[in-house]
Design a protein around this motif. Structure first.
Motif, mmCIF file in Angstrom:
data_model
loop_
_atom_site.group_PDB
_atom_site.id
_atom_site.type_symbol
_atom_site.label_atom_id
_atom_site.label_comp_id
_atom_site.label_asym_id
_atom_site.label_seq_id
_atom_site.Cartn_x
_atom_site.Cartn_y
_atom_site.Cartn_z
ATOM 1 N N VAL A 1 -0.174 5.636 13.625
ATOM 2 C CA VAL A 1 -0.676 4.277 13.837
ATOM 3 C C VAL A 1 -1.041 3.685 12.478
ATOM 4 O O VAL A 1 -1.731 4.315 11.677
ATOM 5 N N HIS A 2 -0.541 2.473 12.238
ATOM 6 C CA HIS A 2 -0.837 1.796 10.982
ATOM 7 C C HIS A 2 -0.934 0.287 11.217
ATOM 8 O O HIS A 2 -0.431 -0.231 12.215
ATOM 9 N N GLU A 3 -1.604 -0.367 10.294
ATOM 10 C CA GLU A 3 -1.764 -1.827 10.347
ATOM 11 C C GLU A 3 -1.897 -2.351 8.933
ATOM 12 O O GLU A 3 -2.241 -1.605 8.015
ATOM 13 N N VAL A 4 -1.593 -3.631 8.753
ATOM 14 C CA VAL A 4 -1.763 -4.277 7.459
ATOM 15 C C VAL A 4 -2.488 -5.600 7.663
ATOM 16 O O VAL A 4 -2.471 -6.172 8.754
ATOM 17 N N TRP A 5 -3.129 -6.071 6.603
ATOM 18 C CA TRP A 5 -3.853 -7.336 6.680
ATOM 19 C C TRP A 5 -3.879 -7.994 5.315
ATOM 20 O O TRP A 5 -3.705 -7.348 4.292
ATOM 21 N N ASN A 6 -4.108 -9.293 5.348
ATOM 22 C CA ASN A 6 -4.276 -10.087 4.140
ATOM 23 C C ASN A 6 -5.330 -11.140 4.455
ATOM 24 O O ASN A 6 -5.023 -12.185 5.031
ATOM 25 N N ASP A 7 -6.566 -10.836 4.118
ATOM 26 C CA ASP A 7 -7.674 -11.748 4.404
ATOM 27 C C ASP A 7 -7.884 -12.774 3.300
ATOM 28 O O ASP A 7 -8.824 -13.556 3.365
ATOM 29 N N SER A 8 -7.021 -12.777 2.296
ATOM 30 C CA SER A 8 -7.144 -13.745 1.207
ATOM 31 C C SER A 8 -6.496 -15.069 1.627
ATOM 32 O O SER A 8 -5.996 -15.206 2.736
ATOM 33 N N GLU A 9 -6.484 -16.014 0.708
ATOM 34 C CA GLU A 9 -5.823 -17.300 0.932
ATOM 35 C C GLU A 9 -4.383 -17.278 0.423
ATOM 36 O O GLU A 9 -3.621 -18.197 0.688
ATOM 37 N N GLU A 10 -4.029 -16.232 -0.340
ATOM 38 C CA GLU A 10 -2.719 -16.162 -0.990
ATOM 39 C C GLU A 10 -1.754 -15.293 -0.197
ATOM 40 O O GLU A 10 -2.148 -14.568 0.708
ATOM 41 N N THR A 11 -0.482 -15.346 -0.594
ATOM 42 C CA THR A 11 0.573 -14.562 0.064
ATOM 43 C C THR A 11 0.744 -13.221 -0.617
ATOM 44 O O THR A 11 0.663 -13.106 -1.836
ATOM 45 N N ARG A 12 0.991 -12.186 0.186
ATOM 46 C CA ARG A 12 1.320 -10.849 -0.299
ATOM 47 C C ARG A 12 2.795 -10.599 -0.006
ATOM 48 O O ARG A 12 3.282 -10.870 1.085
ATOM 49 N N VAL A 13 3.549 -10.095 -1.007
ATOM 50 C CA VAL A 13 4.968 -9.791 -0.838
ATOM 51 C C VAL A 13 5.206 -8.351 -1.275
ATOM 52 O O VAL A 13 4.717 -7.937 -2.329
ATOM 53 N N LEU A 14 5.947 -7.597 -0.466
ATOM 54 C CA LEU A 14 6.311 -6.243 -0.862
ATOM 55 C C LEU A 14 7.745 -5.956 -0.455
ATOM 56 O O LEU A 14 8.317 -6.633 0.393
ATOM 57 N N LEU A 15 8.320 -4.962 -1.090
ATOM 58 C CA LEU A 15 9.626 -4.444 -0.711
ATOM 59 C C LEU A 15 9.377 -3.294 0.246
ATOM 60 O O LEU A 15 8.654 -2.352 -0.082
ATOM 61 N N LEU A 16 9.932 -3.383 1.440
ATOM 62 C CA LEU A 16 9.816 -2.333 2.438
ATOM 63 C C LEU A 16 11.152 -1.606 2.483
ATOM 64 O O LEU A 16 12.207 -2.239 2.551
ATOM 65 N N LEU A 17 11.118 -0.280 2.431
ATOM 66 C CA LEU A 17 12.332 0.516 2.333
ATOM 67 C C LEU A 17 12.157 1.818 3.101
ATOM 68 O O LEU A 17 11.132 2.484 2.961
ATOM 69 N N ASP A 18 13.162 2.176 3.904
ATOM 70 C CA ASP A 18 13.121 3.420 4.668
ATOM 71 C C ASP A 18 13.915 4.511 3.965
ATOM 72 O O ASP A 18 15.060 4.300 3.549
ATOM 73 N N LEU A 19 13.294 5.686 3.861
ATOM 74 C CA LEU A 19 13.890 6.862 3.231
ATOM 75 C C LEU A 19 13.878 8.014 4.233
ATOM 76 O O LEU A 19 13.028 8.054 5.131
ATOM 77 N N TRP A 20 14.800 8.951 4.067
ATOM 78 C CA TRP A 20 14.770 10.142 4.911
ATOM 79 C C TRP A 20 13.473 10.892 4.678
ATOM 80 O O TRP A 20 13.017 11.038 3.548
ATOM 81 N N HIS A 21 12.879 11.390 5.750
ATOM 82 C CA HIS A 21 11.715 12.268 5.627
ATOM 83 C C HIS A 21 12.179 13.538 4.920
ATOM 84 O O HIS A 21 13.216 14.099 5.276
ATOM 85 N N PRO A 22 11.444 14.010 3.915
ATOM 86 C CA PRO A 22 11.907 15.183 3.161
ATOM 87 C C PRO A 22 12.000 16.459 3.988
ATOM 88 O O PRO A 22 12.688 17.396 3.594
#
Length: 162
Positions: free
Chosen positions: A112-133
């Motif tokens: 279970v996971h969640e994300v949030w951005n309580d600021s006034e600005e935008t957050r940008v990230l690169l999301l990438l899926d990798l094989w589990h080792p």
């Protein structure tokens, strides 16, 4: 990458990122099933993604923050406890992390996971899926072949993987 399929326009618009994907694929690290994704994730200010889980634990999901609101010293009090959390961040199970530009967070998104951005600005990230080792090369090949077979039969969408 959307559902395991590459978008050719991505390489034109983001050549360096596409080059990294090519290298990861050559190394056999890029998760290549209908459950694989790579995209730029934007989370506007004053927004969140509620707690959720991924569909399996065959992959690890990498979040590489590219643009993070400049609020690292601030903390938001949580109403039900005396604890605080970062203004912008991620929680995986009981672990909380603050986003830091250029510092990747790699997680097993079957937790279970969640994300949030309580600021006034935008957050940008690169999301990438990798094989589990923990998934061995022979298992990766069998899993990929299974999904290719299902695509060929029309049981799942997207046609053959590129």
């Amino acid at each position: 990458i959307l559902n395991g399929n590459r978008n050719d326009e991505f390489a034109d618009r983001c050549p360096k990122t596409a080059q990294v994907l090519d290298e990861l694929e050559k190394e056999g690290m890029l998760f290549g099933t209908p459950f694989s994704f790579c995209f730029f994730s934007t989370l506007h200010g004053k927004s969140s993604i509620r707690p959720h889980t991924g569909p399996m634990n065959l992959r690890l999901r990498m979040h590489l923050p590219l643009m993070v609101p400049n609020v690292s010293e601030e903390k938001i009090p949580l109403s039900s406890t005396n604890n605080t959390r970062p203004v912008t961040g991620i929680r995986v199970a009981d672990q909380v992390r603050e986003w830091k530009e250029g510092s990747a967070v790699v997680l097993d998104d079957s937790y279970v996971h969640e994300v949030w951005n309580d600021s006034e600005e935008t957050r940008v990230l690169l999301l990438l899926d990798l094989w589990h080792p923990d998934v061995k090369a022979v298992e990766r090949e069998s899993i990929s072949n299974m999904f290719d077979y299902a695509r060929d039969k029309g049981w799942i969408g997207g046609g053959k993987r590129k």
